[in-house]
Design an enzyme around this catalytic site. Structure first.
Site, PDB file in Angstrom:
ATOM      1  N   LEU A  64       7.917   2.933   5.477  1.00 19.03           N
ATOM      2  CA  LEU A  64       8.801   1.861   5.764  1.00 19.03           C
ATOM      3  C   LEU A  64      10.389   2.333   5.203  1.00 19.03           C
ATOM      4  O   LEU A  64      11.462   2.236   5.577  1.00 19.03           O
ATOM      5  CB  LEU A  64       8.704   0.450   5.547  1.00 19.03           C
ATOM      6  CG  LEU A  64       7.935  -0.278   6.418  1.00 19.03           C
ATOM      7  CD1 LEU A  64       6.565   0.402   6.941  1.00 19.03           C
ATOM      8  CD2 LEU A  64       7.993  -1.692   6.337  1.00 19.03           C
TER       9      LEU A  64
ATOM     10  N   THR B  91       1.061  -1.183   0.052  1.00 21.44           N
ATOM     11  CA  THR B  91       0.017  -0.031  -0.083  1.00 21.44           C
ATOM     12  C   THR B  91       0.892   1.384  -0.035  1.00 21.44           C
ATOM     13  O   THR B  91       2.180   1.219   0.506  1.00 21.44           O
ATOM     14  CB  THR B  91      -0.797   0.165   1.184  1.00 21.44           C
ATOM     15  OG1 THR B  91      -0.201  -0.169   2.346  1.00 21.44           O
ATOM     16  CG2 THR B  91      -2.027  -1.076   1.271  1.00 21.44           C
TER      17      THR B  91
ATOM     18  N   VAL C  11       1.064   4.530   1.325  1.00 20.72           N
ATOM     19  CA  VAL C  11       1.421   5.269   2.361  1.00 20.72           C
ATOM     20  C   VAL C  11       2.492   4.450   3.221  1.00 20.72           C
ATOM     21  O   VAL C  11       3.708   4.847   3.587  1.00 20.72           O
ATOM     22  CB  VAL C  11       0.337   5.785   3.377  1.00 20.72           C
ATOM     23  CG1 VAL C  11       0.941   6.387   4.573  1.00 20.72           C
ATOM     24  CG2 VAL C  11      -0.686   6.834   2.504  1.00 20.72           C
ATOM     25  N   CYS C  12       2.112   3.138   3.523  1.00 23.62           N
ATOM     26  CA  CYS C  12       2.942   2.289   4.234  1.00 23.62           C
ATOM     27  C   CYS C  12       4.471   2.067   3.545  1.00 23.62           C
ATOM     28  O   CYS C  12       5.514   2.153   4.254  1.00 23.62           O
ATOM     29  CB  CYS C  12       2.482   0.630   4.257  1.00 23.62           C
ATOM     30  SG  CYS C  12       1.064   0.887   5.052  1.00 23.62           S
ATOM     31  N   THR C  13       4.207   2.164   2.360  1.00 29.06           N
ATOM     32  CA  THR C  13       5.747   2.107   1.579  1.00 29.06           C
ATOM     33  C   THR C  13       6.736   2.897   1.751  1.00 29.06           C
ATOM     34  O   THR C  13       7.755   3.123   1.986  1.00 29.06           O
ATOM     35  CB  THR C  13       5.309   1.762  -0.031  1.00 29.06           C
ATOM     36  OG1 THR C  13       4.326   0.894  -0.363  1.00 29.06           O
ATOM     37  CG2 THR C  13       6.600   1.763  -1.026  1.00 29.06           C
TER      38      THR C  13
END
Ligand code: BEZ
Length: 212
Positions: A49, A42, A44-46
């Site tokens: 991290l 997804t 935003v998560c990319t």
């Protein structure tokens, strides 16, 4: 289970991208950040991290280990890590816990069904070397976290543990601090704050950051 500040961070065992983790043993004598993201692959998560991976030297400087978690499998974490490296210019350099059975996300109350019925929210737990939970942050899936803020909180916790100060609004490492109101003995004040302090109100006393 409700986790409150000052509680012992619940221990667990889990599978991660860097092998099995026994959480307390993995933390050792370090500070720790345990954070959840809603879902692999997804956007935003990319970005989160990737940003976290780039900050590894900053976490290391603070003797702080980082570990991520979502309800995805280790295989998905590994596949997605290739995308993070490709798109964010940093390889994930901390373990990602696979929690498909939602054991740890339930233990840490990372599932907020009124906000999201399927995925973990964006939780962050700050854990000290005594395994105590010292701060928590919770954001919804739609709002990416500020990892500079996470470092700033660690700086505040580490500073205020060792000195009789608290950190004021928007404080950053190196800026003036407030002296805790409970400290009133003039001799102790002189000994603890040799650079002096400014009394703005009897309860509002500013001093240069004592460990600088
Ligand atoms: C994201 O990381 O972009 C995301 C994850 C879950 C829901 C919505 C957005």
């Amino acid at each position: 289970m409700t986790i409150r500040l000052g509680d012992t961070a619940p221990d667990f065992t889990a599978q991660s991208t860097m092998g099995p983790v026994r959480f307390h043993e993995w933390l050792g004598s370090s500070w720790g950040i345990l954070f959840s993201h809603p879902k692999d692959f997804t956007p935003v998560c990319t970005t989160e991290l990737g940003a976290c991976a780039k900050l590894k030297p900053e976490f290391d400087k603070r003797n702080c280990k980082v570990i991520g978690l979502s309800v995805d499998s280790t295989q998905d974490h590994e596949k997605w890590s290739n995308d993070i490296k490709e798109t964010q210019g940093a390889a994930v350099n901390f373990p990602l816990i696979a929690d498909p059975e939602r054991k740890i996300s339930t233990l840490y109350d990372m599932l907020h069904p009124n906000a999201d019925t399927t995925f973990t929210v964006r939780s962050v737990f700050f854990i000290d070397p005594n395994k105590k939970v010292r701060a928590m942050i919770t954001y919804p899936a739609s709002t990416g976290r500020n990892f500079d803020e996470i470092l700033r909180v660690i700086d505040s916790l580490q500073l205020t543990d060792g000195h009789s100060v608290a950190t004021p609004v928007n404080w950053k490492d190196g800026e003036d601090c407030v002296i805790v109101p409970s400290l009133q003995d003039p001799a102790v004040l002189k000994q603890k704050f040799p650079k002096g302090f400014k009394v703005i109100k009897p309860y509002l006393r500013m001093t240069p950051q004592p460990n600088r």
